[in-house]
Motif scaffolding. Structure first.
Motif, PDB file in Angstrom:
ATOM      1  N   ALA A   1       1.761   4.369  10.272  1.00 47.69           N
ATOM      2  CA  ALA A   1       2.703   3.805  11.238  1.00 47.69           C
ATOM      3  C   ALA A   1       3.887   3.167  10.531  1.00 47.69           C
ATOM      4  O   ALA A   1       5.015   3.202  11.030  1.00 47.69           O
ATOM      5  CB  ALA A   1       1.993   2.766  12.112  1.00 47.69           C
ATOM      6  N   ALA A   2       3.649   2.581   9.367  1.00 50.66           N
ATOM      7  CA  ALA A   2       4.742   1.943   8.624  1.00 50.66           C
ATOM      8  C   ALA A   2       5.743   2.977   8.114  1.00 50.66           C
ATOM      9  O   ALA A   2       6.949   2.740   8.117  1.00 50.66           O
ATOM     10  CB  ALA A   2       4.179   1.139   7.458  1.00 50.66           C
ATOM     11  N   VAL A   3       5.233   4.136   7.674  1.00 50.21           N
ATOM     12  CA  VAL A   3       6.104   5.202   7.179  1.00 50.21           C
ATOM     13  C   VAL A   3       6.736   5.959   8.340  1.00 50.21           C
ATOM     14  O   VAL A   3       7.942   6.221   8.350  1.00 50.21           O
ATOM     15  CB  VAL A   3       5.322   6.176   6.273  1.00 50.21           C
ATOM     16  CG1 VAL A   3       6.181   7.388   5.899  1.00 50.21           C
ATOM     17  CG2 VAL A   3       4.840   5.466   5.009  1.00 50.21           C
TER      18      VAL A   3
ATOM     19  N   LEU B   1       9.236   0.776   7.505  1.00 50.67           N
ATOM     20  CA  LEU B   1       9.440   0.704   6.058  1.00 50.67           C
ATOM     21  C   LEU B   1      10.802   1.234   5.635  1.00 50.67           C
ATOM     22  O   LEU B   1      11.335   0.837   4.605  1.00 50.67           O
ATOM     23  CB  LEU B   1       8.354   1.503   5.319  1.00 50.67           C
ATOM     24  CG  LEU B   1       7.005   0.832   5.098  1.00 50.67           C
ATOM     25  CD1 LEU B   1       6.031   1.829   4.513  1.00 50.67           C
ATOM     26  CD2 LEU B   1       7.142  -0.376   4.183  1.00 50.67           C
ATOM     27  N   GLY B   2      11.348   2.171   6.389  1.00 53.29           N
ATOM     28  CA  GLY B   2      12.575   2.837   5.962  1.00 53.29           C
ATOM     29  C   GLY B   2      12.269   3.837   4.866  1.00 53.29           C
ATOM     30  O   GLY B   2      11.304   4.595   4.942  1.00 53.29           O
ATOM     31  N   LEU B   3      13.068   3.832   3.805  1.00 49.89           N
ATOM     32  CA  LEU B   3      12.884   4.764   2.694  1.00 49.89           C
ATOM     33  C   LEU B   3      11.910   4.186   1.675  1.00 49.89           C
ATOM     34  O   LEU B   3      12.034   3.036   1.264  1.00 49.89           O
ATOM     35  CB  LEU B   3      14.229   5.040   2.024  1.00 49.89           C
ATOM     36  CG  LEU B   3      14.211   5.913   0.759  1.00 49.89           C
ATOM     37  CD1 LEU B   3      13.806   7.346   1.104  1.00 49.89           C
ATOM     38  CD2 LEU B   3      15.583   5.890   0.079  1.00 49.89           C
ATOM     39  N   VAL B   4      10.934   5.006   1.261  1.00 56.20           N
ATOM     40  CA  VAL B   4      10.021   4.642   0.171  1.00 56.20           C
ATOM     41  C   VAL B   4      10.269   5.641  -0.959  1.00 56.20           C
ATOM     42  O   VAL B   4      10.169   6.851  -0.756  1.00 56.20           O
ATOM     43  CB  VAL B   4       8.545   4.705   0.600  1.00 56.20           C
ATOM     44  CG1 VAL B   4       7.646   4.156  -0.515  1.00 56.20           C
ATOM     45  CG2 VAL B   4       8.323   3.931   1.893  1.00 56.20           C
TER      46      VAL B   4
ATOM     47  N   ALA C   1       0.823  -1.209   0.000  1.00 58.97           N
ATOM     48  CA  ALA C   1       0.000   0.000   0.000  1.00 58.97           C
ATOM     49  C   ALA C   1       0.857   1.260   0.000  1.00 58.97           C
ATOM     50  O   ALA C   1       0.590   2.214  -0.737  1.00 58.97           O
ATOM     51  CB  ALA C   1      -0.935  -0.008   1.205  1.00 58.97           C
ATOM     52  N   ALA C   2       1.911   1.275   0.822  1.00 64.13           N
ATOM     53  CA  ALA C   2       2.774   2.459   0.906  1.00 64.13           C
ATOM     54  C   ALA C   2       3.519   2.682  -0.399  1.00 64.13           C
ATOM     55  O   ALA C   2       3.571   3.809  -0.922  1.00 64.13           O
ATOM     56  CB  ALA C   2       3.759   2.302   2.061  1.00 64.13           C
ATOM     57  N   LEU C   3       4.109   1.621  -0.950  1.00 60.13           N
ATOM     58  CA  LEU C   3       4.841   1.749  -2.211  1.00 60.13           C
ATOM     59  C   LEU C   3       3.891   2.128  -3.338  1.00 60.13           C
ATOM     60  O   LEU C   3       4.205   3.013  -4.147  1.00 60.13           O
ATOM     61  CB  LEU C   3       5.551   0.435  -2.535  1.00 60.13           C
ATOM     62  CG  LEU C   3       6.310   0.372  -3.859  1.00 60.13           C
ATOM     63  CD1 LEU C   3       7.395   1.437  -3.921  1.00 60.13           C
ATOM     64  CD2 LEU C   3       6.926  -1.014  -4.057  1.00 60.13           C
ATOM     65  N   GLY C   4       2.730   1.491  -3.397  1.00 65.35           N
ATOM     66  CA  GLY C   4       1.762   1.802  -4.447  1.00 65.35           C
ATOM     67  C   GLY C   4       1.273   3.229  -4.382  1.00 65.35           C
ATOM     68  O   GLY C   4       1.195   3.922  -5.401  1.00 65.35           O
TER      69      GLY C   4
ATOM     70  N   ASN D   1      10.455  10.868  -2.334  1.00 69.61           N
ATOM     71  CA  ASN D   1      11.084  10.078  -1.264  1.00 69.61           C
ATOM     72  C   ASN D   1      10.381  10.328   0.060  1.00 69.61           C
ATOM     73  O   ASN D   1      10.287  11.484   0.508  1.00 69.61           O
ATOM     74  CB  ASN D   1      12.563  10.452  -1.091  1.00 69.61           C
ATOM     75  CG  ASN D   1      13.421  10.061  -2.271  1.00 69.61           C
ATOM     76  OD1 ASN D   1      13.083   9.160  -3.025  1.00 69.61           O
ATOM     77  ND2 ASN D   1      14.547  10.747  -2.420  1.00 69.61           N
ATOM     78  N   PHE D   2       9.891   9.264   0.679  1.00 66.48           N
ATOM     79  CA  PHE D   2       9.396   9.335   2.051  1.00 66.48           C
ATOM     80  C   PHE D   2      10.434   8.669   2.946  1.00 66.48           C
ATOM     81  O   PHE D   2      10.614   7.450   2.900  1.00 66.48           O
ATOM     82  CB  PHE D   2       8.058   8.614   2.195  1.00 66.48           C
ATOM     83  CG  PHE D   2       6.874   9.416   1.732  1.00 66.48           C
ATOM     84  CD1 PHE D   2       6.145  10.194   2.616  1.00 66.48           C
ATOM     85  CD2 PHE D   2       6.497   9.389   0.399  1.00 66.48           C
ATOM     86  CE1 PHE D   2       5.053  10.936   2.185  1.00 66.48           C
ATOM     87  CE2 PHE D   2       5.409  10.123  -0.051  1.00 66.48           C
ATOM     88  CZ  PHE D   2       4.682  10.904   0.846  1.00 66.48           C
ATOM     89  N   LYS D   3      11.144   9.469   3.720  1.00 68.30           N
ATOM     90  CA  LYS D   3      12.162   8.937   4.639  1.00 68.30           C
ATOM     91  C   LYS D   3      11.664   9.149   6.065  1.00 68.30           C
ATOM     92  O   LYS D   3      11.875  10.194   6.683  1.00 68.30           O
ATOM     93  CB  LYS D   3      13.508   9.635   4.423  1.00 68.30           C
ATOM     94  CG  LYS D   3      14.656   8.998   5.205  1.00 68.30           C
ATOM     95  CD  LYS D   3      15.983   9.614   4.826  1.00 68.30           C
ATOM     96  CE  LYS D   3      17.145   8.992   5.598  1.00 68.30           C
ATOM     97  NZ  LYS D   3      17.232   7.534   5.439  1.00 68.30           N
TER      98      LYS D   3
END
Length: 317
Positions: A133-135, A97-100, A65-68, A90-92
């Protein structure tokens, strides 16, 4: 003059629901103006490209979901820009998840990656995937680049929610001074596959009337989720028409692209990887030949592994 506040929205049409389809609509990016030419809408159906990314990276549901969502956001920000322009999102954050990261060009070519594809925190209290929460909290960076520019244009804002859409809307408002509403969504079915994925971005043009803004403020909050619309058979065009609702649209002036994952051409990857090998020191290459006799390199975006033989390594020295 009032201006519509940035938001992660939902979706409606000039009164009509989506046409029922036996299957999901094809992936497409569709840009159209309202009938009064005061509002621009870009809508994207990206179910297949997100499923492709999930399969390549073997992501857990929340990571999918986050990557999509990030890829869909990059498509909305990157498509229909100048020739050869690219955008990188970039979501850091400090979440698991770390970096997306997602990169899109101006024609719908998009790729993405996540540091920890297995990140899958417990569901939210409402039963939904906990992407926020994952991000986690941290920094959202958006970079726009072009081969003729001396350096990329880069904007940074704090991650507000980690839910992706809200953060992109804040970025557009604060860094690009663009008044936008944006929605992106990825729905996962019981088989842990991508059920539907897509989104839209609404941009109010500077000369928009108060009546137009009021109409959007009525329409957008009343819309179903993007994923439900797509699961019901909505095409990108139908979703854009629902977003504009009573304002109507000018389909004769619309532009369309088909989103694709990449670039991931094996021969192109091979050339780029060989270039990287050639930049290594002679001793380093010789050590690899002695220890392994070959080299395997994997593209972190495409997850395509390329094997170089001893002969190729010797040629790279």
């Amino acid at each position: 003059r009032r201006r519509a506040a940035p938001a992660a929205a939902a979706s409606h049409t000039r009164g009509a629901a989506c046409v029922a389809h036996a299957t999901l609509a094809d992936d497409e990016i569709y840009r159209v103006l309202s009938a009064n030419q005061e509002v621009s809408v870009i809508a994207v159906v990206g179910t297949r490209i997100v499923a492709d990314a999930a399969a390549r990276h073997k992501t857990a549901p929340t990571a999918t979901a986050a990557l999509g969502r990030t890829m869909l956001g990059a498509l909305l920000l990157g498509c229909f820009k100048g020739d050869d322009e690219t955008v990188q999102v970039n979501f850091k954050g400090d979440g698991p998840l770390g970096l997306v990261t997602a990169i899109s060009d101006n024609t719908g070519l998009c790729k993405g990656m996540v540091t920890n594809p297995l990140a899958d925190p417990p569901l939210r209290s409402d039963g939904k995937l906990n992407v926020g929460a994952a991000v986690g909290l941290g920094v959202l960076t958006v970079s726009r680049a072009h081969p003729e520019w001396k350096s990329p244009y880069t904007g940074m804002v704090p991650i507000v929610t980690g839910e992706i859409a809200e953060d992109l809307a804040v970025y557009l408002q604060e860094s690009e001074q663009t008044n936008s509403a944006i929605a992106v969504g990825v729905s996962i079915n019981k088989e842990l596959e991508v059920r539907s994925a897509g989104g839209y971005m609404v941009q109010v043009l500077p000369f928009a009337s108060d009546e137009t803004i009021s109409a959007l403020e009525r329409i957008i909050p009343s819309l179903p989720s993007t994923t439900d619309m797509i699961a019901d058979g909505c095409s990108a065009q139908e979703m854009a028409e629902r977003v504009l609702g009573e304002l109507g649209s000018l389909p004769e002036l619309a532009t369309r692209y088909t989103p694709r994952y990449g670039p991931c051409d094996p021969e192109d990857l091979r050339v780029r990887m060989m270039r990287a090998l050639a930049s290594m020191g002679k001793k380093e290459v010789e050590d690899i030949i002695t220890e392994q006799g070959k080299v395997e390199m994997t593209c972190e975006f495409c997850q395509v592994t390329t094997v170089f033989s001893e002969q190729e390594l010797l040629a790279a020295k």
